[in-house]
Design an enzyme around this catalytic site. Sequence first.
Site, short mmCIF file in Angstrom:
data_model
loop_
_atom_site.label_atom_id
_atom_site.label_comp_id
_atom_site.label_asym_id
_atom_site.label_seq_id
_atom_site.Cartn_x
_atom_site.Cartn_y
_atom_site.Cartn_z
N HIS A 1 -3.76 6.11 3.31
CA HIS A 1 -4.34 4.89 2.77
C HIS A 1 -3.73 3.65 3.40
O HIS A 1 -4.44 2.77 3.89
CB HIS A 1 -4.15 4.89 1.26
CG HIS A 1 -4.92 3.81 0.57
ND1 HIS A 1 -4.43 2.53 0.44
CD2 HIS A 1 -6.12 3.82 -0.03
CE1 HIS A 1 -5.31 1.80 -0.23
NE2 HIS A 1 -6.34 2.56 -0.52
N SER B 1 -10.71 -0.96 -1.28
CA SER B 1 -9.50 -1.11 -0.48
C SER B 1 -9.84 -1.38 0.96
O SER B 1 -9.17 -2.13 1.65
CB SER B 1 -8.67 0.18 -0.50
OG SER B 1 -7.94 0.28 -1.66
N ASP C 1 0.84 -1.19 0.00
CA ASP C 1 0.00 0.00 0.00
C ASP C 1 0.88 1.25 0.00
O ASP C 1 1.95 1.25 -0.58
CB ASP C 1 -0.92 -0.06 1.23
CG ASP C 1 -2.26 0.59 0.97
OD1 ASP C 1 -2.25 1.82 0.77
OD2 ASP C 1 -3.28 -0.10 0.97
#
Length: 779
Positions: free
Chosen positions: A223, A558, A149
């Site tokens: 994220h 995600s 990620d």
Amino acid sequence: MARRLQLVVLPCLLLSAMAAAAAAMPAGDVQSSYIVHVAPAHAPRSKSRLRLVADAYPSFLRASLPTRMLRPEPRVLYSYAHAATGFAARLTRRQAERLASLPSVLAVVPDGARRLQTTRTPHFLGLMQASGLVSASRGAVSVVIGVIDSGVYPEGRASFAALPDTAPPPTFRGGCVSTPTFNGTELCNSKLVGAKFFHKGHEAAVGLALDEAEKSPLDTTGHGTHTASTAAGSAVEGASFSGYAEGKAACWPDTGCMESDVLAAFDEAVADGVRVISVSIAFGAGGWAPRLYEDAVAVASYNAVVRRGIVVSAAAGNEGPGDFTAQNVAPWLLTVGASTIDRQFVANVVLGSSGLTVAGASLYAGAPLGDGTLPLVDGGACEYGSFDAGKVAGKIVVCGPSDYASHTWKGEVVRRAGGAGAVLAGSARYRLHVLPQHHTLPATSVSMYAYRTILSYINSQQALAAATIQFLGTVSGQERTPPSPRVAAFSGRGPNIRAPGILKPDVVAPGESVLASWPNMRASTTTGLELHLDDDDENSLPHLATAWPQFNVMYGTSMACPHASGDAPGGSALMTTAYNLDSAGDVIRDATTGRASTPFARGAGHMDPNRALDPGLVYNALEADYVAFLTCELGYTAKQVALFTKDGGSAAADCSSSSTAATDANYPAFSVLLDGDKVTQRRRVTNVGRLSTTTYSVIVGSPPGVRVTVNPPSLHFMRGLTTKRYEVTFEPMQGAQVTDKYSFGSIVWTDGKHNVTSPIAIIWPPSSDADGEAAAAAI
Ligand SMILES: *[C@@H]1O[C@H](CO)[C@@H](O)[C@H](O)[C@H]1NC(C)=O
Ligand SMILES: *[C@@H]1O[C@H](CO)[C@@H](O)[C@H](O)[C@H]1NC(C)=O
């Protein structure tokens, strides 16, 4: 004993500006990045150390290219030895073409950018009851989860606090790097057991070196911290790890991860000995899933799954709700779509004296509007500079349909023009699914349909039209919210554009309003606001500029993906134990339409990690199944198959023999293109509830228009880990009038204690409708 989840984070850095290097390609000597897959028999030998191989590829290049072609000199970025065999390098097009023509080279693929599958909406939620996968996981051994990620921000985050008295499993060989902005000694611990970064592909594509502060596993986007804490964060007292979100992949058109960096992260994750890899990345807006042999994640995960038994979960992407939008569609991936939960951020529009209430959603947390109503006006598209001075001052402005990514900005346009509030119509694409956004003024988002209701009210009342927005905050619980879960509108959907016989997504999991850890940073670098607002505007965003919350809400597949990563019962168990009914006892609905979803939206259903621990029967796939699938079902050449198999495809499939005619990869679901007579598929199931002998019998739910026959209809298992075969025939019924493009059913094996459920999706031959053409065009 509590199962311990440990975490290693393998970030690929965000690409902030996609290089135009490839665009200008005049002379044959401009270099760009390529991934070169080398036939394993020709790869430089290395017994143990990566380093030796890395050093070997420049000499491989010198030996492979004629001297006159060695200018400009190729530059090797990475070598791959575990998740793939080969290297990434800066090459001219001529050099790449030459390499591709060599027998020692299987494929030369231009390096591409992938996207994180999320959009984000920062908002402090408050802490909630611990629940979900992490607390549900029980068992004995430690599991190291590799999260590929944007990095991790562990400092001061309880999700990454050290576990007392534990050490990573002895099989884990990874570790933590230290950089000027990431002190690995301090930040890594018995919970966060590794952190690395991979930036060479990114630098090469952008054409600029990162500065020292940027070269770090430190997450500066939020994220990676979010996905990592969802997958493996400690269950923080009072914090929830379950959640959901929406995907507007279109709002990050210029960010991504280079595949060469992703492949390097995969390679090291495999070498480090992680047990689970979570990849929340996919091709971006408008992208179809790539062919598997051109898909770095598919190639890398094949080796991880088939050779190392690693579970790889991947996001289904945020390109829904259209057909064929599922991404990461290889059968060896656990492909996770996004569902909603029973938590909503309610901000309703109340229309004038009629008191008619129109449902809306918002994350606005500032001062609400007063009790009285304000004049309500139609602001059209609410483009910047489109308002006459005075027209909207002090009023609530209704803005026409737009992508959710622009809602925050349109609200800001209204605020700058003096508006008191805004009502923003959602996109036609998502229909009924309304996605709450952050706002700089009292504002709410409504569906297209609600927007039409509001417009007709304005038309009927003209200057007398008035309204207010009621901010009800977080509403949760089954009594107060619509039945849940639902499949999020943005979640990628089948049929599988690359392999119609493999149902994708596999399962859905919370993908909306996911609460997880979040790094400390300025809001404007994380919200998308930086796309539109200048620094001056920070003063106008007091609630964003204050101390950054440790938890945050994000949307996207995600967010769904790491939910499926915390344990490793494998995709089969998660699929066959998934549930298909919502809190009201109806088939899980599609948030787009409000009607029952189909297996092309929800896959095998909503995953239930607790039930997946005791699946009864599992569908295991062997490498031979996948080789047959790639060769016979997808028609890949021996060289293309060898990209996956690493051993040069020695186990080539014979597609004419009946044993491999069923090229279904022993999948725990049925997706059948019924364009001819009848189709027979074969499956093997292994009894893992091995304490006693047991008999399973089949319950068939036939799709409309199809006769489904299972043979044999019952399976008797002796004690122990035994495997049985069965065969399913799908036969179109004479005279049946099926007007739908698809029909659906199920096959359930039951022994009274376990229900082992597989969905059936029938794809009727395309009439000349747009979907068929779209699919044909993409393939
Ligand atoms: C990193 O943290 C360790 C442990 O707190 C400390 O001893 C070391 O000096 C730190 N290193 C740097 C470069 O700050
Ligand atoms: C299996 O499914 C049947 C029919 O839906 C249901 O009645 C039964 O309770 C289920 N059994 C288990 C163990 O879930």
